[in-house]
Enzyme design. Structure first.
Site, PDB file in Angstrom:
ATOM      1  N   LYS B 280       0.837  -1.212   0.000  1.00 49.67           N
ATOM      2  CA  LYS B 280       0.000   0.000   0.000  1.00 49.67           C
ATOM      3  C   LYS B 280       0.862   1.247   0.000  1.00 49.67           C
ATOM      4  O   LYS B 280       0.549   2.251  -0.618  1.00 49.67           O
ATOM      5  CB  LYS B 280      -0.890   0.030   1.249  1.00 49.67           C
ATOM      6  CG  LYS B 280      -2.194  -0.671   1.066  1.00 49.67           C
ATOM      7  CD  LYS B 280      -3.251  -0.048   1.966  1.00 49.67           C
ATOM      8  CE  LYS B 280      -4.606  -0.620   1.634  1.00 49.67           C
ATOM      9  NZ  LYS B 280      -5.692   0.000   2.346  1.00 49.67           N
ATOM     10  N   PHE B 281       1.959   1.160   0.753  1.00 46.86           N
ATOM     11  CA  PHE B 281       2.848   2.311   0.825  1.00 46.86           C
ATOM     12  C   PHE B 281       3.425   2.613  -0.552  1.00 46.86           C
ATOM     13  O   PHE B 281       3.467   3.770  -0.977  1.00 46.86           O
ATOM     14  CB  PHE B 281       3.962   2.042   1.832  1.00 46.86           C
ATOM     15  CG  PHE B 281       5.015   3.091   1.800  1.00 46.86           C
ATOM     16  CD1 PHE B 281       4.758   4.352   2.322  1.00 46.86           C
ATOM     17  CD2 PHE B 281       6.253   2.856   1.225  1.00 46.86           C
ATOM     18  CE1 PHE B 281       5.719   5.339   2.267  1.00 46.86           C
ATOM     19  CE2 PHE B 281       7.210   3.834   1.167  1.00 46.86           C
ATOM     20  CZ  PHE B 281       6.941   5.078   1.691  1.00 46.86           C
ATOM     21  N   HIS B 500      18.253   2.456   7.795  1.00 45.83           N
ATOM     22  CA  HIS B 500      17.282   1.769   8.674  1.00 45.83           C
ATOM     23  C   HIS B 500      17.904   0.962   9.822  1.00 45.83           C
ATOM     24  O   HIS B 500      17.954   1.441  10.941  1.00 45.83           O
ATOM     25  CB  HIS B 500      16.293   0.914   7.886  1.00 45.83           C
ATOM     26  CG  HIS B 500      15.349   1.735   7.075  1.00 45.83           C
ATOM     27  ND1 HIS B 500      14.559   2.698   7.646  1.00 45.83           N
ATOM     28  CD2 HIS B 500      15.068   1.747   5.746  1.00 45.83           C
ATOM     29  CE1 HIS B 500      13.826   3.269   6.694  1.00 45.83           C
ATOM     30  NE2 HIS B 500      14.131   2.730   5.537  1.00 45.83           N
ATOM     31  N   PRO B 557       9.555  12.689   2.592  1.00 47.77           N
ATOM     32  CA  PRO B 557       8.712  13.800   3.069  1.00 47.77           C
ATOM     33  C   PRO B 557       7.324  13.806   2.428  1.00 47.77           C
ATOM     34  O   PRO B 557       6.344  14.181   3.060  1.00 47.77           O
ATOM     35  CB  PRO B 557       9.515  15.038   2.681  1.00 47.77           C
ATOM     36  CG  PRO B 557      10.934  14.570   2.712  1.00 47.77           C
ATOM     37  CD  PRO B 557      10.897  13.149   2.206  1.00 47.77           C
ATOM     38  N   GLN B 559       5.431  11.401   1.842  1.00 46.38           N
ATOM     39  CA  GLN B 559       4.525  10.477   2.523  1.00 46.38           C
ATOM     40  C   GLN B 559       4.375  10.732   4.021  1.00 46.38           C
ATOM     41  O   GLN B 559       3.378  10.336   4.616  1.00 46.38           O
ATOM     42  CB  GLN B 559       5.003   9.029   2.329  1.00 46.38           C
ATOM     43  CG  GLN B 559       4.520   8.374   1.054  1.00 46.38           C
ATOM     44  CD  GLN B 559       5.418   8.657  -0.117  1.00 46.38           C
ATOM     45  OE1 GLN B 559       6.565   9.031   0.065  1.00 46.38           O
ATOM     46  NE2 GLN B 559       4.911   8.517  -1.324  1.00 46.38           N
TER      47      GLN B 559
END
Lengths: 651, 651
Positions: B280-281, B500, B557, B559
């Protein structure tokens, strides 16, 4: 007791509602509140009692009270639907013309007289009336009655079965909202997408709780100080023991060089050392830890008559105006050390032309009687009240006596009471407490005492001003940021809305009463995070779920925020930390507009012409970006709660 | 085992350190690691082994490795202090002239030849050499050796006693930092205040992880689309089945009106429905859920040759330049569907003059071989690698063959590997796995396989480019955002730094190894909060305490962020949620500069000329706003840890 069942229904639940279609959650069965019938009856009685109390306090003070709830209190049933709607609540504050903000009607001297009696003003039509003690028939609430009412609330708060009842209902409301969201979230989003042009960025948001002296961020203040030092170094900014001091010499005395100054040295930002240290936090208002710079840059009443402060505030206002959709209700201080403060404040605003269609002022009164008494500025608490209200009564009776103040007041929407609520105090008022003129020692009066005398005199002032066609004021105190629950009882009776309300999380009875009375609460979770309550424990999302009318506000961008868009930053953190949907955010923004003291016409423009009506009828999604169904959910849920109470209350 | 004691000492602890005065916490006793001696010996052996592996991989690839640690590995003791310092690590990327960013030296064709062998390029001085299989003596690491090393790491990760040892040391580091802060926090703050002019706002920060296509916020993209529609409605932006389409007709086909468009409809912001839904992202990259708008506005390679994308990227760059202190390393895609992608990308950048002293590019390679294979764009994985590296080898051998690409590459600092790490895969590589040309079915190769072939070819490429005086590249993959721990093992061997690293929280052995090797980790907690891990559970503050080299970055940014200052918003949330001190924030910012690929001279200007040296000697507080004592703490702590290992490793 019959068991209750939970039903999920589509449009048309058979209760004759003018249906906005969405997935409704409803409970059917008998006595659906989940408590035994006799407990329900008892709880309902007490809650209705509390609501009746609040209604009375709001009515006589010309503060708003939800008309739907008023109808319930009168008729024990929901108001009828349809075009003949109930008298609408007038949330709006002063209506001012925007072409020249300082132009307003200036009524003639009405020649009234007034006299202080036990801390509350009495108004007389003439001196003759005054001499024979024949005051105007303004209504008010005596201190004794107030103490009595506080006691009743205090008994309710401690009542076991009522506590359980309210706790249950609040938990139910929270679960119900979660189900609502699960069932309707995607539908809400689809409706929002379908609204042309409108989104969260271009709906109106009001920063309902912000202090003028900390309304710029730290970088802005730093830049302003540096710029002023570059351009105005030789201006005389203070006089010390008869010697004029230029800005340059002030910096020299502090061993400061403007270029060298940095944000760390400015030291106005809250850090982990301010947590539960309101004293340290207060000291952060002093740039470089020096009251001298605060005096020069952040005061309205100094040697230069607050020129610099006016300048930086106008820069803040300019940013608001450029942003177009953001509005603000900054607090500005009246300390009550002397009667001239009001004049000076008004004259500061008018001389520097500090105003904006984006700004309405609240006057904040720090609860510092004890400090002034110790330094012998005041003899008793009555003088404190005199300094606050005398100028207001004088100018309301004869506006020509102080035209500047009269004009300035058209931009003022109410009063705030500020200080550290966690300071030790005796939270229990008694009927035979000393009156303000007898209150002459160095003890500080308790919170509820301060608040009453602000309220009682505002009641008289508002009646006088209403009669004269002037704008009236509301009370919006800092309340429940910390300290005892009794502060929230006092505000429940006296104030139209509050800032903070954190302590409500510990007091289910009051939390539920605040919900039923739909009292607006301006919350500042980033401020709380630095001072009283870590962000992830903040009750805002929980209050919001339950349907309390919460808003997001910044409190002190100088101390808490990093970006140039403090209010957006506040919304951003909330949205991310609590995973708010865009619908939730738009609802928070709408709450902030309704709570605010901006004029009725502006609110109509921002929210839709019918914004005062309850439920979806009051909504215009093309302006608010909130789907009707969200407001239908909120309204129907409230009606269900009230029905529960009033149905048994009638029997 | 003798018991260990904790001592708090003032300056001068008798170990002959060139003392920065602060309150030091040290432990004395014998075998101060808290584990039995034999376990310590065993753990030390394994960790030193792991560090030796990494050193070898970094050395041959021209990626950086801490010289202090290299000295330890060679001499089993701390490097000597004093002016004769060790060979310094060269963190910096391409050095470019700033007067004309596209001017650079263009070497002649060196006439080398190259050939693919089992997925890795071999370079030959001449065709003749190639025919007799006599490659240039470039070093590399075979796939078999890599798989062997991965297995060794994998055994270490699972080793019980080593796990306990690393967990203990990490907990110790965390506690030690807490004590450091308690004892030195106010001193740190005082030192920061004393630095003229410098504060968190005017130190340099690099956004070390951000995707170009989402580097603007949602409001910016919305405004840009509306503005483009107003001014360029009749431009042809696409050709569909031979028919030219104007921007206007694209909007009409989508039933969109530019004025009506809102942020909700744009629908690019992550919301609660994207949590654990990378699919979805990814769809959120499509404005209005339509790949058409993404194609027109957010691609470099479309009918209009990415004119609009260049325009909005230049607006983003412009904001960075205005801000002055913020820099950025955006990712831009090479999909490896065809060999022409590099040329098109370079030509996009040069034709539109997209460049800035505030920007260095990373090229991101989505791991989408399976998709292209299914749609028959590629026959095997070797073609994927060819498309990535052929143009790079060709242009590095003969820059004149593609001058635009040669110039563009001077602004590129490395490669990123991107996609959802949580996709199911077989995480275990085996020595007799198919080579890339044999990998011809629709299965996607595992993460560690992709990464090896990017690394191995980059190794050869870097040696070639180094020899030719060109800038070299680093590997900075997305790693440990989700998925198995083996990704982090692969990156430990292959990549200079990572984005990450969330999964390190579950793998104490790797976490400790990342600490010892001081591998930089660009973390994006707001992104994680929307996708994989709630904000308050993010391990960043914990990593930071322990001394892992973490930075704050925004990721997307478009999202995640709300304000115009996305990186500042990211710092703000972190500071508030985790109560970071201003010293902590400045340390994060310094980390981001060191991690970045900006040129050595710029880093010297930003951090101080000696920034590559370890500890306080590498610090210039007037530029970094970090007190020497903080870096002394970090350095001494690291030395203590390494001492623990190398002392017993020697015995």
């Amino acid at each position: 007791m019959a068991s209750a069942r939970i039903l999920v229904r589509g449009p048309g639940d058979g209760r004759g509602r003018n249906m906005v279609p969405y997935q409704r959650v409803s409970v059917c069965g008998i006595h659906v509140t989940g408590v035994p019938f006799d407990e329900l009856v008892r709880s309902a009685e007490m809650l209705v009692d509390a609501l009746n109390l609040r209604r009375c306090y709001m009515d006589i003070s010309h503060q708003s009270f939800p008309p739907g709830l008023a109808y319930y209190l009168d008729h024990h049933e929901a108001p009828p639907r349809g075009p003949n709607r109930q008298g609408l609540v007038d949330y709006g504050g002063a209506v001012v013309k925007f072409d020249n903000p300082w132009t307003c009607f200036i009524p003639a001297d009405c020649k009234y007289h007034y006299r202080w009696e036990k801390g509350v003003v009495q108004i007389y039509r003439s001196e003759a009336d005054m001499n024979v003690h024949n005051p105007l028939p303004y209504r008010n609430i005596s201190f004794v009655k107030y103490v009595e009412d506080l006691c009743r609330l205090s008994d309710m708060i401690a009542d076991g079965p009522l506590k359980s009842f309210c706790y249950r209902r609040l938990s139910y409301l929270s679960s119900k909202f979660k189900m609502h969201v699960l069932l309707n979230e995607l539908h809400e989003l689809a409706l929002q997408k379908a609204v042309p042009h409108r989104d969260f960025y271009n709906i109106r948001k009001v920063d309902t709780h912000i202090h003028a002296a900390s309304s710029m961020n730290q970088k802005h203040l730093l830049r302003f100080i540096k710029r002023t030092m570059r351009t105005c170094a030789d201006e005389v900014v203070a006089v010390q023991r008869g010697v004029p001091k230029t800005l340059k010499s002030v910096f020299e005395e502090m061993n400061l060089d403007a270029y060298d100054l940095n944000v760390d040295l400015l030291d106005v930002h809250a850090d982990r050392n301010t947590f539960h240290r309101f004293d340290k936090f207060n000291a952060k208002y002093n740039p470089v830890g020096e009251s001298r710079l605060r005096e020069v840059f952040l005061k309205t009443d100094n040697y230069m008559n607050g020129t610099y402060f006016a300048r930086i505030i106008k820069e803040v206002i300019n940013d608001l105006e450029e942003n177009k959709y953001t509005y603000s209700e900054p607090r500005i201080s009246i300390y009550c050390k002397s009667k001239s403060e009001w004049s000076k404040l008004a004259s500061w605003a008018l001389r520097n032309d500090v105003h904006s269609a984006h700004v309405r002022w609240l006057v904040q009164v720090p609860r510092l009687y004890d400090i002034y008494r110790i330094s012998k500025l005041l003899n008793n608490f009555q003088e404190f009240i005199n300094n606050l209200f005398d100028p207001l009564f004088q100018v309301s009776i004869d506006p020509h006596s102080n035209v500047e103040l009269h004009k300035f007041l058209t931009h003022v929407i109410g009063f705030d009471s500020v200080d550290d609520e966690s300071k030790p105090e005796n939270p229990i008022l008694s009927e035979n407490m000393r009156s303000p003129e007898e209150w002459d020692d160095e003890e500080n009066p308790p919170y509820a005492y301060y608040l009453y005398y602000m309220y009682a005199n505002m009641v008289t002032l508002n009646q006088l001003r209403k009669e004269r066609g002037m704008n009236t004021f509301v009370l919006r105190p800092h309340c429940g940021e910390a300290g005892p629950a009794s502060h929230l009882s006092a505000a429940f009776l006296l104030s139209e809305n509050i800032s903070h309300g954190l302590v409500l999380r510990k007091v289910p009875v009051l939390q539920y009463a605040y919900y039923l009375a739909q009292i607006y609460i301006a919350m500042s979770p980033l401020s709380n995070n630095s001072l009283f309550l870590r962000y992830h424990r903040n009750p805002l999302p929980e209050y919001f779920e339950k349907g309390l009318n919460v808003t997001l506000s910044t409190d002190d961008p100088l101390q808490f925020h990093y970006t140039k868009e403090a209010l957006m930053e506040e919304y951003s953190v909330a949205a991310q930390a609590w995973k708010l949907s865009t619908c939730d955010m738009c609802e928070l923004a709408r709450n902030s507009v309704i709570m605010s003291g901006f004029p009725h016409e502006m609110k109509q423009h921002w929210l839709g012409s019918q914004y005062q009506r309850d439920g979806p009828e009051g909504n215009d999604i093309t302006r608010t970006n909130i789907p009707d169904l969200r407001l239908a959910y909120r309204h129907e849920t409230l009606i269900d709660e009230l029905d529960n109470l009033f149905k048994v209350h009638m029997t």
